[in-house]
Structures are given as structure tokens and as C-alpha cells.
Design a protein around this motif. Structure first.
Motif, PDB file in Angstrom:
ATOM      1  N   PRO A  36      -7.649  13.543 -13.152  1.00 34.22           N
ATOM      2  CA  PRO A  36      -7.323  12.123 -13.106  1.00 34.22           C
ATOM      3  C   PRO A  36      -8.439  11.269 -13.702  1.00 34.22           C
ATOM      4  O   PRO A  36      -9.503  11.773 -14.054  1.00 34.22           O
ATOM      5  N   ASP A  37      -8.180   9.963 -13.750  1.00 35.73           N
ATOM      6  CA  ASP A  37      -9.118   9.048 -14.400  1.00 35.73           C
ATOM      7  C   ASP A  37     -10.221   8.549 -13.463  1.00 35.73           C
ATOM      8  O   ASP A  37     -11.336   8.286 -13.911  1.00 35.73           O
ATOM      9  N   TYR A  38      -9.904   8.393 -12.192  1.00 37.80           N
ATOM     10  CA  TYR A  38     -10.863   7.853 -11.221  1.00 37.80           C
ATOM     11  C   TYR A  38     -10.790   8.626  -9.914  1.00 37.80           C
ATOM     12  O   TYR A  38      -9.741   9.177  -9.558  1.00 37.80           O
ATOM     13  N   LEU A  39     -11.905   8.597  -9.195  1.00 34.95           N
ATOM     14  CA  LEU A  39     -11.971   9.128  -7.837  1.00 34.95           C
ATOM     15  C   LEU A  39     -12.518   8.013  -6.952  1.00 34.95           C
ATOM     16  O   LEU A  39     -13.575   7.448  -7.237  1.00 34.95           O
ATOM     17  N   LEU A  40     -11.775   7.693  -5.899  1.00 36.12           N
ATOM     18  CA  LEU A  40     -12.186   6.662  -4.940  1.00 36.12           C
ATOM     19  C   LEU A  40     -12.419   7.298  -3.583  1.00 36.12           C
ATOM     20  O   LEU A  40     -11.658   8.174  -3.169  1.00 36.12           O
ATOM     21  N   ARG A  41     -13.459   6.877  -2.899  1.00 35.55           N
ATOM     22  CA  ARG A  41     -13.659   7.274  -1.495  1.00 35.55           C
ATOM     23  C   ARG A  41     -13.349   6.042  -0.666  1.00 35.55           C
ATOM     24  O   ARG A  41     -13.946   4.981  -0.842  1.00 35.55           O
ATOM     25  N   ILE A  42     -12.423   6.207   0.249  1.00 33.19           N
ATOM     26  CA  ILE A  42     -11.882   5.106   1.052  1.00 33.19           C
ATOM     27  C   ILE A  42     -12.204   5.345   2.521  1.00 33.19           C
ATOM     28  O   ILE A  42     -12.081   6.477   3.001  1.00 33.19           O
ATOM     29  N   VAL A  43     -12.594   4.285   3.232  1.00 36.59           N
ATOM     30  CA  VAL A  43     -12.746   4.369   4.692  1.00 36.59           C
ATOM     31  C   VAL A  43     -11.859   3.319   5.341  1.00 36.59           C
ATOM     32  O   VAL A  43     -11.795   2.181   4.886  1.00 36.59           O
ATOM     33  N   THR A  44     -11.155   3.741   6.387  1.00 36.12           N
ATOM     34  CA  THR A  44     -10.324   2.825   7.181  1.00 36.12           C
ATOM     35  C   THR A  44     -10.402   3.255   8.639  1.00 36.12           C
ATOM     36  O   THR A  44     -10.980   4.292   8.967  1.00 36.12           O
ATOM     37  N   ALA A  45      -9.776   2.461   9.487  1.00 35.55           N
ATOM     38  CA  ALA A  45      -9.786   2.755  10.921  1.00 35.55           C
ATOM     39  C   ALA A  45      -8.938   3.979  11.250  1.00 35.55           C
ATOM     40  O   ALA A  45      -9.304   4.785  12.099  1.00 35.55           O
ATOM     41  N   ASP A  46      -7.801   4.123  10.569  1.00 36.68           N
ATOM     42  CA  ASP A  46      -6.887   5.211  10.904  1.00 36.68           C
ATOM     43  C   ASP A  46      -5.894   5.422   9.771  1.00 36.68           C
ATOM     44  O   ASP A  46      -5.943   4.736   8.753  1.00 36.68           O
ATOM     45  N   LEU A  47      -4.987   6.369   9.961  1.00 43.29           N
ATOM     46  CA  LEU A  47      -3.993   6.697   8.944  1.00 43.29           C
ATOM     47  C   LEU A  47      -3.088   5.511   8.630  1.00 43.29           C
ATOM     48  O   LEU A  47      -2.773   5.255   7.468  1.00 43.29           O
ATOM     49  N   THR A  48      -2.702   4.761   9.650  1.00 42.22           N
ATOM     50  CA  THR A  48      -1.830   3.604   9.435  1.00 42.22           C
ATOM     51  C   THR A  48      -2.517   2.563   8.550  1.00 42.22           C
ATOM     52  O   THR A  48      -1.910   2.023   7.625  1.00 42.22           O
TER      53      THR A  48
END
Length: 150
Positions: free
Chosen positions: A102-114
């Protein structure tokens, strides 16, 4: 950059809150030459800044995903638009442009799956030029925020 500069960098990566006196003692210099070297490392951009490393779990950010982004087209305007937009998404804690697909890789943080699902549906999929998102969930950190080798 010599061995002493590298030692200064190694020590500061482990503990960026050292006083100049403590730093000088650890690298085997007197205060004045250590201070000069430190200022030069800062001035040259080798040391880009100082910050606190915060535990994401303490902030309730217990969910992490790696998101592979494939772009619809790869012209300069589209890529710059995507990069500017992704830089404004606070949940994106790291973004890298890749060679190939793919073109980009992002690392994401959130509180939960929702919260992640809402972010992907409402924000990530609407970023300029996005054709496809492919997410992988982080199960466990094995190596995290390791100092750079000096």
C-alpha cells in the motif's frame, strides 16, 4: 559527530530530564564542553526536542490499529492533500509513506473498537484520495519507543 556526541544522545534518549551537570558526569566531560556539545546537537536539529512519553492506557487509549492506505491516484496534489489532512487527525500518532503497495501506513490509537470504527467510517475513509483501507489490530507491543541506536 564523534563518540562523545553519540554518548550524549544515548544518555538523553534514556533520560531527557537530566541536568547538564548530571549529563556531563555520565558522559565524562566537564559541564562547559558538555553544554556546548548539547547546544550544537540541538542547533543542528540532531536533537529535535524534548517530551514526556505518556502511557496510552493511562489516558484510556487502549485500542491500537495499523491501517494500510491505498490511494486512488498518486499525483502530487492528491498525496499532499492526503498528507495534510491525515496530519490533522489526532488519533493518527504515526503516518508513513511507503514504497509499493500500500501507499501509507498509519498507527491509530483510540479508546476502543467502537471509537476506531467511527473514526474509520467518518474520518479515515473520507480523507482525500483514499481508495482502500486495510486495518490490522495491535495485540501486544513487543518493542515500543526504543531509543535509536547510537
Amino acid at each position: 559527530m564523534d563518540a562523545i556526541d553519540r554518548k550524549i544522545l544515548a544518555v538523553l534518549q534514556e533520560d531527557g530530564r537530566l541536568t547538564i551537570t548530571e549529563l556531563a558526569a555520565r558522559v565524562g566531560l566537564s559541564v562547559s564542553p558538555c553544554h556546548r556539545r548539547l547546544r550544537e546537537l540541538e542547533r543542528s536539529g540532531t536533537i529535535r526536542g524534548y517530551r514526556a512519553v505518556v502511557d496510552a492506557n493511562a489516558l484510556g487509549l487502549t485500542f491500537q490499529a495499523l491501517v494500510f492506505v491505498t490511494m486512488r491516484q498518486e499525483d502530487r496534489e492528491t498525496l499532499l492533500g492526503f498528507e495534510a489532512a491525515v496530519a490533522k487527525v489526532p488519533e493518527v500518532v504515526q503516518a508513513q509513506r511507503l514504497f509499493g503497495d500500500p501507499d501509507y501506513l498509519l498507527r491509530i490509537v483510540t479508546a476502543d473498537l467502537t471509537a476506531y470504527q467511527e473514526l474509520e467510517d467518518d474520518v479515515l475513509s473520507a480523507l482525500p484520495g483514499v481508495q482502500r483501507l486495510n486495518s490490522t489490530l495491535v495485540m501486544k507491543h513487543v518493542v515500543n519507543d526504543r531509543p535509536l541506536p547510537t
